[in-house]
Design a protein around this motif. Sequence first.
Motif, short mmCIF file in Angstrom:
data_model
loop_
_atom_site.label_atom_id
_atom_site.label_comp_id
_atom_site.label_asym_id
_atom_site.label_seq_id
_atom_site.Cartn_x
_atom_site.Cartn_y
_atom_site.Cartn_z
N VAL A 1 0.84 -1.21 0.00
CA VAL A 1 0.00 0.00 0.00
C VAL A 1 0.87 1.25 0.00
N ILE A 2 1.92 1.26 0.85
CA ILE A 2 2.81 2.43 0.92
C ILE A 2 3.46 2.67 -0.45
N CYS A 3 3.97 1.59 -1.06
CA CYS A 3 4.62 1.73 -2.37
C CYS A 3 3.62 2.20 -3.43
N ALA A 4 2.38 1.70 -3.36
CA ALA A 4 1.36 2.11 -4.33
C ALA A 4 1.01 3.58 -4.18
N VAL A 5 0.89 4.05 -2.94
CA VAL A 5 0.58 5.46 -2.70
C VAL A 5 1.71 6.36 -3.20
N ILE B 1 10.47 9.80 7.39
CA ILE B 1 9.31 9.35 8.18
C ILE B 1 8.74 8.06 7.59
N ILE B 2 8.67 7.99 6.25
CA ILE B 2 8.14 6.79 5.60
C ILE B 2 9.03 5.58 5.89
N VAL B 3 10.36 5.75 5.78
CA VAL B 3 11.29 4.65 6.03
C VAL B 3 11.19 4.16 7.48
N ILE B 4 11.11 5.11 8.43
CA ILE B 4 10.97 4.72 9.84
C ILE B 4 9.66 3.98 10.06
N GLY B 5 8.59 4.46 9.44
CA GLY B 5 7.29 3.81 9.57
C GLY B 5 7.28 2.40 9.01
N MET B 6 8.10 2.15 7.99
CA MET B 6 8.21 0.81 7.42
C MET B 6 9.15 -0.08 8.24
N THR C 1 12.99 25.14 1.96
CA THR C 1 11.75 24.50 2.38
C THR C 1 11.52 23.19 1.62
N VAL C 2 11.70 23.26 0.29
CA VAL C 2 11.51 22.06 -0.53
C VAL C 2 12.51 20.98 -0.14
N GLU C 3 13.76 21.35 0.08
CA GLU C 3 14.77 20.36 0.43
C GLU C 3 14.49 19.70 1.78
N ILE C 4 13.98 20.49 2.73
CA ILE C 4 13.61 19.93 4.04
C ILE C 4 12.45 18.95 3.87
N ILE C 5 11.47 19.33 3.06
CA ILE C 5 10.28 18.49 2.86
C ILE C 5 10.67 17.15 2.22
N TRP C 6 11.50 17.21 1.14
CA TRP C 6 11.80 15.95 0.46
C TRP C 6 12.86 15.11 1.20
N THR C 7 13.38 15.63 2.29
CA THR C 7 14.25 14.84 3.17
C THR C 7 13.47 14.25 4.33
#
Length: 357
Positions: A32-36, A79-84, A68-74
């Motif tokens: 699901v995460i990969c699909a999203v 967060i996603i990796v930690i959640g997985m 701002t963009v660089e902070i967001i895409w980091t």
Amino acid sequence: MPGGPAVNQLNFTPPATKIMQEIHGLHWMMLVICAVIFIGVFGVMFYSILRHRKSLGAKSASFHESTTVEIIWTVIPLIIVIGMALPATKTVVAMKDTTNSDITIKTTGYQWKWGYDYIKGEGEGISFLSTLSTPRTQVNNLEPKSPTYLMEVDNEMVVPVDKKIRIITTANDVIHSWTIPAFGLKQDAIPGFVRDTWFRADRIGTFRGQCSELCGAEHAFMPIVVKVVSQEDYTKWVAEKQKSLTAATDDPSMVYTLAEQKERGEKVYGANCAACHQPNGKGAGAFPALAGSKVVNGPLEGQIHILLNGKNAMPKWSGVLSAADIAAVITYTRNSWGNNSGQVIQTQEIVSAQAKN
């Protein structure tokens, strides 16, 4: 096949342990995460391609370096990796926790069969080999195949339901892998090393797997079958197995006739040797023919030495087969397929050779 993959099946094997249930959950969570992420990334990409194309009069932006963009895409991928990682790590740690087991079973991989030794808990002392029982006539397409073709054995591992079973794996020759998909269990069996894993089956049934390492020419003929039974049935099985093992203990001083040794040797050969040397003794590929063999028809000591110690791709059988079985199979090979030595090898001869070995 009963309990096997269904036609057009998309998911894993139905779980029979809590660990496999967790693996199922992780699989779908990651999917699901990969699909999203896939939909989000490609959605933004195609929206930008269509919305900001030159034909609509879009002008390229001229900004450079946005903190701002660089902070967001980091931060977001972190967060996603930690959640997985957190739930996956929890499951992996649980898979490695072999403490407080009720029964410990040592599984040894051989080319191409499994040896089981119950070394702790109820059933301690039970030991047997588990070999493919599918007839060669089915393998060679000479008769219809059974529903459990290539996934059936002569001796199943039997364990009680709802008990923690510790599996210790090792191998006698090359790397094998003890695998039961329904248990979420896969552990390599490596020569000279001892590794362990565990399972606790939550339902009664028969569960099948296969060696999942490329262990040699007969790799596809090395199935694993675990029969999960009730505690009462397990206790009965232990009693019957121990009784049969005691009854099968051979007296090394017994003297057998040629007919007796050939009859027993034929069974031993069929279970342990026919896969490589063929039922007709003609051999195949790297495995030499025994019919008319100089070794089989030569000095007895030479053949005994090879069976006890192995040679090239042939594993050593000392400690795997009993001295009586080795004596019987040597007698059989020296008096079959045109080999007519007339010799009857007795158990005591093998016992003496093992003592000198």
